[in-house]
Design a protein around this motif. Structure first.
Motif, PDB file in Angstrom:
ATOM      1  N   ASP A 176       0.839  -1.200   0.000  1.00 30.22           N
ATOM      2  CA  ASP A 176       0.000   0.000   0.000  1.00 30.22           C
ATOM      3  C   ASP A 176       0.872   1.247   0.000  1.00 30.22           C
ATOM      4  O   ASP A 176       1.378   1.658   1.047  1.00 30.22           O
ATOM      5  CB  ASP A 176      -0.913   0.003   1.230  1.00 30.22           C
ATOM      6  CG  ASP A 176      -1.913   1.158   1.189  1.00 30.22           C
ATOM      7  OD1 ASP A 176      -1.824   1.994   0.271  1.00 30.22           O
ATOM      8  OD2 ASP A 176      -2.781   1.216   2.079  1.00 30.22           O
ATOM      9  N   GLY A 186      -3.950   5.020  -7.374  1.00 31.51           N
ATOM     10  CA  GLY A 186      -3.198   3.962  -6.701  1.00 31.51           C
ATOM     11  C   GLY A 186      -2.016   3.481  -7.522  1.00 31.51           C
ATOM     12  O   GLY A 186      -0.914   3.277  -7.002  1.00 31.51           O
ATOM     13  N   ALA A 239      -3.072  -4.987  -5.019  1.00 26.24           N
ATOM     14  CA  ALA A 239      -4.261  -4.148  -4.877  1.00 26.24           C
ATOM     15  C   ALA A 239      -4.551  -3.317  -6.121  1.00 26.24           C
ATOM     16  O   ALA A 239      -5.441  -2.474  -6.112  1.00 26.24           O
ATOM     17  CB  ALA A 239      -4.092  -3.219  -3.673  1.00 26.24           C
TER      18      ALA A 239
END
Length: 557
Positions: free
Chosen positions: A378, A434, A461
């Protein structure tokens, strides 16, 4: 590939959106977030809503739930749940419907569950808010739904807090909470993205089983086309807030009409391993008999030990990628953190460019850190939100004596290398998508000119198209700089596309290792075979669309 063949044309309509549009009311002239969305879901049907981040998938689900943030407003259209328009309802009326008639499973259960309440109490709380059941019946129904979602040792889990459960168990609790009142519609927003392949398979099978038992309509939001191939009856493809294509799953996956759909399909990594890079460089990382044991201490009572890594050994040469794969809890990230010296190994050697860094003190380790960098899953959590991109990129070089002007010049160059404009230097992490943030995290790591890059679930992700771009970027950086990569992943498709060698871990131990082309094609261990069997859409070949897309793009206009 066996597609689901059941038709739902005669089934009652559970949900219908008609010309649903959402906009930013204070920004005249801006494009709408959603533009005339028409979606129909019938009782017992699974509809998959697919598209990249920013396509409008989650906004659609939040509009249905009546949970849009204040900045977004429904400008026109209808949302009918069993013929009842939800848009005119007050917040109080919508609260009565949530969980009772329409329920939602979120991607990350740890943020959706209350950390200070036992999970059993949280399931009972749903019934307390929406029914008149006495406490004894609420408890019995909670136990029953927990058994239906196949949780082990239900009485123990009932008394547990969220942090005491695994990721898969927490997601099962979320499913139990969503289905305990048997809603008409279940919305699942990326519920398996962060799960390993075997847990993912279990959750998908569980949703299908419960759907059959309860006749629930399911709106499943995902960017994983392998998951779509496994569970969908009908598919809607979204791009920039619009539906670009929809139809039965077999039609969409076999004969896509929209270029965007073909692009999504072509971005799905194949389970067929790539051709390995030659072993022509020197050994840059050697791990020998690495062990990591947690626990075992305690003052009044000796605590149990957890052997998180057991006798792990491997070598990595310059310019090659070693994949470490396995389920959650297999020890992958423990090995990565030991290599990075973010945690201290219990025993064993970690040889970096010929130096054993396993037992070095913090000060003694400092000169070696430059050669060993990491990219986490992340980037939003690993990048400082108060720093500009420039400050994040130059921090490492400045710490090792590079002049600020030189560091800024290198940062500007590195941004172009990872495909971002130079003016991104002045912006902050929240101003990027992202995928862009992950490119920044990679640029920050490569700024140090490392010999070894540890990528810990660095693309898990991301959308499939963004994921493909990041994997291509890592390969380009390897070609240019000769970086060796330790790639931690639970996604065997990704491992097949980027790894030269693969280590398979289970319960802290290496159960199989070798060339990716051998391990992933002819697995010798039953656990490896189980992982491959659990990969969603494993029998569906997306390579045809990749080749079709390449031909289309190569053709003259």
């Amino acid at each position: 590939m066996r597609f689901k063949t059941q038709t739902f044309e005669t089934s009652p309509v559970a949900l219908e959106t008609a010309k649903l549009s959402v906009n930013l009311p204070d920004t005249p002239g801006q494009p709408q977030v959603l533009e005339s969305i028409d979606v129909t879901i019938r009782q017992g049907e699974t509809v998959c809503l697919v598209g990249e981040s920013g396509s409008g998938k989650s906004v659609t689900s939040l509009a249905i739930m009546g949970l849009l943030p204040e900045a977004l407003k429904v400008s026109k259209g209808r949302i009918n749940l069993q013929g009842r328009d939800l848009l005119p309802l007050s917040q109080a009326q919508m609260r009565e419907l949530r969980a009772a008639r329409v329920a939602m499973i979120f991607q990350e259960p740890m943020t959706a569950l209350n950390p200070v309440l036992r999970v059993g109490d949280q399931i009972m709380e749903v019934m307390e808010l929406h029914t008149n059941y006495p406490a004894s019946e609420r408890r019995s129904r909670a136990i029953a739904i927990m058994e239906q979602v196949h949780l082990p040792d239900v009485e123990r889990v009932f008394r547990s807090y969220p942090h005491q459960l695994s990721g898969g168990q927490r997601q099962r609790i979320m499913i139990a909470m969503a289905l305990v009142l048997e809603p008409v519609l279940l919305i699942a927003d990326e519920p398996t993205t962060a799960l390993d392949v075997t847990t993912q398979q279990q959750i998908l099978s569980l949703i299908a089983e419960l759907q059959t038992n309860h006749g629930t309509a399911v709106l499943f939001i995902t960017h994983d086309m392998g998951v779509v191939a496994e569970i969908a009856d009908t598919v809607y493809v979204m791009k920039h807030g619009e539906i670009v294509e929809n139809g039965p799953v077999e039609q969409i996956l076999r004969h896509p009409q929209a270029d965007y759909t073909r692009k999504l399909l072509s971005s799905v990594p194949s389970l067929s391993p790539r051709v390995a890079r030659p072993e022509k460089g020197e050994v840059v990382l050697e791990v020998e008999s690495l062990d990591k044991i947690y626990g075992g201490g305690g003052i009044l009572k000796k605590l149990p030990q957890t052997h998180a890594a057991k006798n792990v050994s491997f070598t990595l040469t310059r310019g090659r990628t070693l994949g470490i794969v396995g389920e959650s809890g297999s020890g992958k990230s423990t090995v990565a953190r030991c290599i990075m010296r973010l945690i201290d190994p219990t025993s064993g050697r970690i040889m970096l460019d010929g130096h054993n860094i396993a037992g070095l003190s913090r000060n003694a380790l400092r000169p070696h850190r430059q050669k060993l960098q990491v990219v986490f899953q992340d980037p939003m959590r690993s990048l400082n939100p108060r720093w500009t991109v420039a400050e994040s990129l130059i921090e490492g070089p400045l710490n090792y004596g590079t002049r600020r002007a030189d560091a800024l010049a290198e940062a500007a160059r590195m941004l172009t290398v990872v495909g971002l404009p130079e003016n991104a230097l002045k912006r902050y992490p929240h101003q990027f998508s992202g995928g862009q943030r992950q490119r920044i995290a990679i640029a920050r790591a490569v700024m140090m000119r490392p010999d070894v890059l540890v990528a810990d679930e660095a693309v898990s992700a991301l959308d499939v198209s963004v994921q493909a771009q990041v994997l291509t970027l890592l390969e380009q950086l390897q070609d240019e700089l000769g970086i060796a990569i330790v790639f931690i992943t639970h996604d065997l498709r990704v491992a097949a596309q980027i790894c030269d060698e693969v280590i398979v871990m289970q319960h802290g131990a290496v159960v199989e290792k070798g060339a990716a082309a051998e391990v992933l094609v002819n697995p010798a261990h039953e656990y490896t075979r189980a992982l491959i069997e659990a990969a969603p859409g494993r029998s569906w070949d997306f390579q045809n669309f990749r080749e079709m897309t390449e031909v289309t793009h190569a053709s003259p206009a």
